[in-house]
Design a protein around this motif. Structure first.
Motif, PDB file in Angstrom:
ATOM      1  N   GLY A   1      38.474  46.224  34.827  1.00 30.09           N
ATOM      2  CA  GLY A   1      37.997  46.180  36.202  1.00 30.09           C
ATOM      3  C   GLY A   1      37.087  44.999  36.467  1.00 30.09           C
ATOM      4  O   GLY A   1      36.883  44.106  35.643  1.00 30.09           O
ATOM      5  N   LYS A   2      36.508  45.028  37.637  1.00 26.10           N
ATOM      6  CA  LYS A   2      35.713  43.925  38.170  1.00 26.10           C
ATOM      7  C   LYS A   2      34.423  43.684  37.382  1.00 26.10           C
ATOM      8  O   LYS A   2      33.986  42.547  37.241  1.00 26.10           O
ATOM      9  CB  LYS A   2      35.390  44.279  39.623  1.00 26.10           C
ATOM     10  N   TYR A   3      33.806  44.740  36.884  1.00 28.45           N
ATOM     11  CA  TYR A   3      32.516  44.629  36.200  1.00 28.45           C
ATOM     12  C   TYR A   3      32.725  44.503  34.697  1.00 28.45           C
ATOM     13  O   TYR A   3      32.403  45.401  33.921  1.00 28.45           O
ATOM     14  CB  TYR A   3      31.629  45.819  36.551  1.00 28.45           C
ATOM     15  N   SER A   4      33.308  43.387  34.282  1.00 23.06           N
ATOM     16  CA  SER A   4      33.646  43.192  32.875  1.00 23.06           C
ATOM     17  C   SER A   4      33.709  41.710  32.539  1.00 23.06           C
ATOM     18  O   SER A   4      33.906  40.872  33.419  1.00 23.06           O
ATOM     19  CB  SER A   4      35.001  43.832  32.575  1.00 23.06           C
ATOM     20  N   LEU A   5      33.567  41.423  31.269  1.00 23.06           N
ATOM     21  CA  LEU A   5      33.758  40.044  30.814  1.00 23.06           C
ATOM     22  C   LEU A   5      35.229  39.647  30.854  1.00 23.06           C
ATOM     23  O   LEU A   5      35.540  38.463  30.964  1.00 23.06           O
ATOM     24  CB  LEU A   5      33.195  39.862  29.404  1.00 23.06           C
ATOM     25  N   ASP A   6      36.129  40.629  30.760  1.00 21.76           N
ATOM     26  CA  ASP A   6      37.557  40.317  30.900  1.00 21.76           C
ATOM     27  C   ASP A   6      37.832  39.616  32.228  1.00 21.76           C
ATOM     28  O   ASP A   6      38.592  38.660  32.287  1.00 21.76           O
ATOM     29  CB  ASP A   6      38.402  41.595  30.828  1.00 21.76           C
ATOM     30  N   ARG A   7      37.202  40.086  33.275  1.00 19.68           N
ATOM     31  CA  ARG A   7      37.413  39.472  34.596  1.00 19.68           C
ATOM     32  C   ARG A   7      36.791  38.078  34.646  1.00 19.68           C
ATOM     33  O   ARG A   7      37.387  37.138  35.157  1.00 19.68           O
ATOM     34  CB  ARG A   7      36.825  40.339  35.703  1.00 19.68           C
ATOM     35  N   VAL A   8      35.592  37.947  34.099  1.00 23.11           N
ATOM     36  CA  VAL A   8      34.894  36.662  34.132  1.00 23.11           C
ATOM     37  C   VAL A   8      35.620  35.611  33.298  1.00 23.11           C
ATOM     38  O   VAL A   8      35.845  34.490  33.755  1.00 23.11           O
ATOM     39  CB  VAL A   8      33.438  36.833  33.622  1.00 23.11           C
ATOM     40  N   ILE A   9      36.004  35.985  32.090  1.00 22.57           N
ATOM     41  CA  ILE A   9      36.597  35.011  31.157  1.00 22.57           C
ATOM     42  C   ILE A   9      38.087  34.820  31.382  1.00 22.57           C
ATOM     43  O   ILE A   9      38.588  33.699  31.414  1.00 22.57           O
ATOM     44  CB  ILE A   9      36.330  35.438  29.692  1.00 22.57           C
ATOM     45  N   PHE A  10      38.823  35.935  31.528  1.00 26.15           N
ATOM     46  CA  PHE A  10      40.275  35.874  31.559  1.00 26.15           C
ATOM     47  C   PHE A  10      40.885  36.109  32.938  1.00 26.15           C
ATOM     48  O   PHE A  10      42.089  36.112  33.092  1.00 26.15           O
ATOM     49  CB  PHE A  10      40.872  36.909  30.581  1.00 26.15           C
TER      50      PHE A  10
END
Length: 146
Positions: A131-140
């Motif tokens: 989801g939106k509140y994650s490093l997955d969203r920021v990085i990938f």
């Protein structure tokens, strides 16, 4: 009536990223105590794995402990969430098959109820991402279409 359901669907979609964050944090918390018990008592964990006929007990103890420990950190951060969720889901399948299945479903009897819930939530995260509140969203940029 059709418009009502369409509006309700939109309204209910707003908290989806908070729900994903909450699922990640609750799962991480749930894995914390068992993971630390395994890590802090690795010799006993290997003996226990051997006693319940888990194949390659030494390797399995290290793998399960490592996956759980890394899983906790990655779930909290929302990093590599899909991959770590699949790995943790495999750990939960092992827990169901080797530990809890023989006791039936009920958690009161040490059954597979709780590991099954964990498995379902992990498959949810593997399918839909952190989801939106994650490093997955920021990085990938995983989850930017939501």
């Amino acid at each position: 009536m059709k418009d009502f359901f369409a509006e309700a669907a939109v309204l209910l979609s707003y908290p989806q990223n908070l729900v994903r964050l909450l699922v990640r944090l609750v799962l991480a918390y749930g894995f914390a105590k068992p993971a630390l018990m395994k890590i802090n008592n690795l010799k006993e964990t290997v003996q226990w794995f051997e006693s319940i006929s888990i194949p390659f007990p030494l390797l399995s103890a290290y793998l399960v402990s490592g996956i759980e420990l890394m899983g906790i950190v990655f779930l909290i951060l929302g990093l590599y969430t899909r991959m770590v969720s699949v790995l943790l889901a495999c750990v939960m399948l092992g827990a169901i098959l080797f530990v809890h299945l023989q006791y039936g479903f009920s958690v009161a009897d040490n059954g597979f109820e709780i590991p099954l819930y964990y498995f379902i939530f992990l498959i949810f995260l593997a399918s839909y991402g952190a989801g939106k509140y994650s490093l997955d969203r920021v990085i990938f940029k995983d989850g930017t279409d939501e």
